[in-house]
Design an enzyme around this catalytic site. Structure first.
Site, mmCIF file in Angstrom:
data_model
loop_
_atom_site.group_PDB
_atom_site.id
_atom_site.type_symbol
_atom_site.label_atom_id
_atom_site.label_comp_id
_atom_site.label_asym_id
_atom_site.label_seq_id
_atom_site.Cartn_x
_atom_site.Cartn_y
_atom_site.Cartn_z
ATOM 1 N N ASP A 1 -5.333 -29.676 25.972
ATOM 2 C CA ASP A 1 -4.973 -30.827 25.136
ATOM 3 C C ASP A 1 -5.032 -32.078 26.013
ATOM 4 O O ASP A 1 -5.470 -32.019 27.172
ATOM 5 C CB ASP A 1 -3.612 -30.614 24.442
ATOM 6 C CG ASP A 1 -2.418 -30.676 25.404
ATOM 7 O OD1 ASP A 1 -2.623 -30.833 26.630
ATOM 8 O OD2 ASP A 1 -1.270 -30.552 24.923
ATOM 9 N N HIS A 2 -4.566 -33.204 25.498
ATOM 10 C CA HIS A 2 -4.651 -34.477 26.235
ATOM 11 C C HIS A 2 -3.871 -34.441 27.547
ATOM 12 O O HIS A 2 -4.261 -35.076 28.521
ATOM 13 C CB HIS A 2 -4.158 -35.626 25.351
ATOM 14 C CG HIS A 2 -2.810 -35.393 24.763
ATOM 15 N ND1 HIS A 2 -2.577 -34.435 23.798
ATOM 16 C CD2 HIS A 2 -1.599 -35.966 25.016
ATOM 17 C CE1 HIS A 2 -1.298 -34.437 23.468
ATOM 18 N NE2 HIS A 2 -0.680 -35.355 24.200
ATOM 19 N N CYS B 1 -2.107 -27.069 28.826
ATOM 20 C CA CYS B 1 -1.386 -28.103 28.082
ATOM 21 C C CYS B 1 -0.259 -28.567 29.005
ATOM 22 O O CYS B 1 -0.329 -28.332 30.225
ATOM 23 C CB CYS B 1 -0.898 -27.606 26.722
ATOM 24 S SG CYS B 1 0.334 -26.286 26.749
ATOM 25 N N THR C 1 2.951 -27.611 29.390
ATOM 26 C CA THR C 1 3.658 -26.481 30.012
ATOM 27 C C THR C 1 2.799 -25.228 30.131
ATOM 28 O O THR C 1 3.182 -24.283 30.828
ATOM 29 C CB THR C 1 4.877 -26.089 29.156
ATOM 30 O OG1 THR C 1 4.392 -25.768 27.831
ATOM 31 C CG2 THR C 1 5.897 -27.215 29.077
ATOM 32 N N GLY C 2 1.710 -25.180 29.402
ATOM 33 C CA GLY C 2 0.902 -23.960 29.300
ATOM 34 C C GLY C 2 1.425 -23.021 28.224
ATOM 35 O O GLY C 2 0.764 -22.046 27.867
ATOM 36 N N VAL C 3 2.583 -23.340 27.696
ATOM 37 C CA VAL C 3 3.235 -22.425 26.743
ATOM 38 C C VAL C 3 2.565 -22.485 25.371
ATOM 39 O O VAL C 3 2.120 -21.459 24.827
ATOM 40 C CB VAL C 3 4.745 -22.733 26.625
ATOM 41 C CG1 VAL C 3 5.377 -21.908 25.524
ATOM 42 C CG2 VAL C 3 5.442 -22.469 27.949
ATOM 43 N N GLY C 4 2.470 -23.680 24.817
ATOM 44 C CA GLY C 4 1.915 -23.802 23.463
ATOM 45 C C GLY C 4 0.501 -23.257 23.377
ATOM 46 O O GLY C 4 0.157 -22.491 22.465
ATOM 47 N N HIS D 1 -2.708 -5.300 36.032
ATOM 48 C CA HIS D 1 -1.921 -4.424 35.165
ATOM 49 C C HIS D 1 -2.132 -4.677 33.675
ATOM 50 O O HIS D 1 -2.029 -3.752 32.871
ATOM 51 C CB HIS D 1 -0.425 -4.578 35.472
ATOM 52 C CG HIS D 1 -0.056 -4.073 36.828
ATOM 53 N ND1 HIS D 1 1.244 -4.032 37.276
ATOM 54 C CD2 HIS D 1 -0.811 -3.584 37.856
ATOM 55 C CE1 HIS D 1 1.284 -3.543 38.510
ATOM 56 N NE2 HIS D 1 0.045 -3.274 38.887
ATOM 57 N N ARG E 1 1.979 -30.209 33.577
ATOM 58 C CA ARG E 1 3.203 -30.911 33.992
ATOM 59 C C ARG E 1 4.079 -30.013 34.866
ATOM 60 O O ARG E 1 5.177 -30.407 35.257
ATOM 61 C CB ARG E 1 3.994 -31.354 32.757
ATOM 62 C CG ARG E 1 3.348 -32.507 32.018
ATOM 63 C CD ARG E 1 4.128 -32.847 30.766
ATOM 64 N NE ARG E 1 3.618 -34.060 30.137
ATOM 65 C CZ ARG E 1 3.656 -34.283 28.830
ATOM 66 N NH1 ARG E 1 4.176 -33.386 28.013
ATOM 67 N NH2 ARG E 1 3.179 -35.403 28.340
ATOM 68 N N HIS F 1 -1.977 1.939 33.465
ATOM 69 C CA HIS F 1 -1.833 0.711 32.673
ATOM 70 C C HIS F 1 -2.656 0.752 31.381
ATOM 71 O O HIS F 1 -2.394 -0.021 30.459
ATOM 72 C CB HIS F 1 -2.252 -0.500 33.506
ATOM 73 C CG HIS F 1 -1.514 -0.601 34.803
ATOM 74 N ND1 HIS F 1 -0.159 -0.845 34.865
ATOM 75 C CD2 HIS F 1 -1.936 -0.430 36.081
ATOM 76 C CE1 HIS F 1 0.222 -0.842 36.132
ATOM 77 N NE2 HIS F 1 -0.834 -0.588 36.880
HETATM 78 C C1 RB5 Z 1 2.308 -32.268 24.351
HETATM 79 O O1 RB5 Z 1 3.243 -33.302 24.463
HETATM 80 C C2 RB5 Z 1 2.957 -30.958 24.809
HETATM 81 O O2 RB5 Z 1 3.872 -30.526 23.854
HETATM 82 C C3 RB5 Z 1 1.910 -29.893 25.052
HETATM 83 O O3 RB5 Z 1 1.017 -30.354 26.031
HETATM 84 C C4 RB5 Z 1 2.402 -28.562 25.543
HETATM 85 O O4 RB5 Z 1 3.241 -28.683 26.640
HETATM 86 C C5 RB5 Z 1 2.960 -27.644 24.545
HETATM 87 O O5 RB5 Z 1 3.314 -26.487 24.822
#
Ligand code: RB5
Length: 147
Positions: A8-9, A65, A67-70, A98, A109, A133
């Site tokens: 993403d951005h 992204c 956090t990499g989470v979304g 594994h 970030r 595994h």
């Molecule tokens: C965008 O602000 C942020 O939510 C996205 O980059 C990401 O961290 C979501 O998991």
């Protein structure tokens, strides 16, 4: 290796840095965007990269992204994809050995450039071990059928 990459951005700068690193090391990179700093939505790019990997167009994928989470959650919604979000190389390496992960997610970030490249290298170096595994990875595939 042909590697799909997307972000993403928030992940844009780190994506370009990783893409350059991969090319320097002889990989082919298919860039699924985004390629502008304009605010956008990570599921678009997580899905695009994951589909490229699931269909066999690319062997592996890297997504970024904030956090990499979304973006890892988005990638994991695609059948056949096992995405892992990592902020250190040990889990990245073990996720290959594994869990046979085929998509790596990073938080732009969370990790700096040098650490991100270390994580990418560890992940790419890891070879799936199969053996004990394999049954567990097959069980993950069965979860795809429950949707
Ligand atoms: C965008 O602000 C942020 O939510 C996205 O980059 C990401 O961290 C979501 O998991």
């Amino acid at each position: 290796m042909k590697i799909a990459i997307g972000c993403d951005h928030v992940g844009l700068e780190l994506k370009d840095c990783i893409a350059e690193h991969l090319k320097k090391h002889g990989h082919t990179v298919q860039d699924f965007g985004t390629n502008s700093g304009e605010r956008t939505d990570y599921p678009i790019y997580g899905k695009a990269v994951a589909e490229a990997v699931a269909s066999g167009v690319c062997e592996k994928g890297i997504v970024l992204c904030g956090t990499g989470v979304g973006i890892s959650i988005a990638a994991n919604k695609v059948r056949g994809v096992r995405a892992v979000v990592c902020s250190e190389p040990y889990s990245a390496l073990l996720s290959r050995r594994h869990n046979d992960t085929n998509v790596l997610a990073l938080g732009a970030r969370v990790v700096g450039r040098a650490l991100a490249l270390m994580i990418v290298d560890a992940w790419l170096m890891g070879e799936y071990e199969g053996g004990r595994h394999a049954k567990r990875v097959e069980m993950l595939a069965e979860l795809d059928d429950m949707r």
